[in-house]
Scaffold this active site. Structure first.
Site, PDB file in Angstrom:
ATOM      1  N   GLY A   1       6.442 -12.800   5.366  1.00 37.13           N
ATOM      2  CA  GLY A   1       5.979 -13.371   6.642  1.00 37.13           C
ATOM      3  C   GLY A   1       6.572 -14.738   6.911  1.00 37.13           C
TER       4      GLY A   1
ATOM      5  N   TYR B   1       5.726   2.103  -2.129  1.00 40.73           N
ATOM      6  CA  TYR B   1       4.965   1.860  -0.892  1.00 40.73           C
ATOM      7  C   TYR B   1       3.953   2.980  -0.656  1.00 40.73           C
ATOM      8  CZ  TYR B   1       4.236   0.654   4.081  1.00 40.73           C
ATOM      9  OH  TYR B   1       3.707   0.309   5.300  1.00 40.73           O
TER      10      TYR B   1
END
Ligand code: NAD
Ligand code: UDP
Length: 311
Positions: free
Chosen positions: A37, A146
């Site tokens: 981020g 994932y």
């Protein structure tokens, strides 16, 4: 006014959700370790005195003083390029991070939202995918860090619901795009936008006949808020059912950017899903939500942002 913790707040979806919750009058505590981020995404939020930010890795014990009404767990590596670079971090945030945030929600008696993914369906043999479909996932495959982190996360959420009576929501998010995606994120829309806007060839992987269904970010945020406000404690698909081939997507990107870039083909990454499209029956009937922004319109709205990211 509620007091809400958002993990992954510096990310693409987390920052938009934070802005939306602040606009709705809530107090928001953002948490992020910035592995993928960017704090610039929170520039508007930092202007608001109902916002505070903790630079913290959610796989470590989380301490938040005072009451919390909700814990929204968005933290994860999310782009195939990033999670292939950080497979262990990806598994840890889905397993340990989900455990820590669930423990915090239980302690505070807060409602919990888990952002799962269409990847729990793997390379689906059923199209579109309803929530009942159990998926086609390779537990030792290149995307398993994932897929399995999210499948384990869902299971942990279910266990806290059943064992501790925690009030939970599970959003299975399908491909979403829009402003604040990183240009180097590696996902197909940032890649194509960057290539189209800089006159480079658009890199279509494989023959480009694989499909995805792309949701504009504003629709996604509305979907997540609607799910949160519902009482549905089972997984719900949130996405846009407008299924396109990657070749079609490339053409629309060239059109909305007015670019005369060419299209080239590169090798398809291993186990890249062939099709993906949400069955939205449950979102429509039980959450009362469906998307409204079409692909061309959403891409057009995103062009100024992607342009601003190009040096
Ligand atoms: P993103 O990478 O932009 O945001 C995720 C954020 O989580 C980043 O800011 C990152 O720094 C943070 N993070 C990762 N590990 C962390 C940790 N251990 N501690 C604290 N922060 C951590 O991704 P996004 O697209 O905004 O995705 C948000 C959520 O939605 C993710 O859980 C993702 O799996 C899910 N999702 C997104 C999409 C999509 O198309 N955008 C599709 C399916 C699911
Ligand atoms: N893709 C592509 N060119 C790129 C990046 C991605 O053709 O430059 C393809 C990728 O192989 C996949 C689809 O676009 O079939 C969506 O990829 P993305 O990484 O955005 O997310 P996924 O849906 O695979 O998680």
């Amino acid at each position: 006014m509620s007091r809400i913790l958002v993990t992954g707040a510096a990310g693409f979806l987390g920052s938009h959700l934070t802005d939306r919750l602040l606009a709705d009058g809530h107090e928001v505590i953002g948490m992020d370790n910035r592995v993928s981020g960017q704090t610039e995404n929170l520039d508007d939020a930092f202007e608001n005195d109902r916002f505070s930010f903790y630079d913290h890795d959610v796989t470590e014990f989380i301490h938040v003083s005072g009451e919390l009404d909700a814990v929204l767990h968005l933290a994860s590596l999310a782009s195939p390029v990033f999670y292939r670079d950080h497979p262990i971090k990806t598994l840890k945030v889905g397993a340990l991070g989900t455990h820590k945030t669930l423990g915090l929600a239980k302690e505070k008696d807060a409602t919990y939202l888990f952002t799962s993914t269409s990847e729990v369906y793997g390379d689906p043999e059923v199209n579109p995918q309803p929530e009942e479909y159990r998926g086609n996932v390779d537990p030792y495959g290149p995307r398993s860090c994932y897929d399995e982190s999210k499948r384990y996360g869902e299971s942990l959420v279910r266990a806290y619901r059943d064992k501790h009576d925690l009030d939970v929501r599970v959003a299975r998010i399908f491909n979403t795009y829009g402003p604040r995606m990183r240009l180097d994120d590696g996902r197909v829309i940032p890649n194509f936008m960057k290539q189209a806007l800089t006159g480079k060839d658009l890199t279509v992987y494989g023959d480009g006949e694989q499909t995805r269904s792309f949701c504009y970010v504003n629709d996604m945020i509305e979907g997540l808020v609607s799910l949160f406000e519902s009482a549905v404690d089972e997984p719900v698909n949130i996405g846009n059912p407008d299924e396109r081939t990657i070749n079609e997507l490339a053409e629309v990107v060239l059109d909305v950017t007015g670019s005369d870039s060419e299209i080239t083909h590169e090798e398809l990454p291993p186990q890249d899903p062939q099709v993906r499209r949400p069955d939205l029956s449950k979102a429509r009937s039980e959450v009362g939500w469906e998307p409204t922004v079409g692909l061309r319109e959403g891409l057009r709205k995103s062009v100024p942002y992607f342009n601003s990211q190009i040096e």
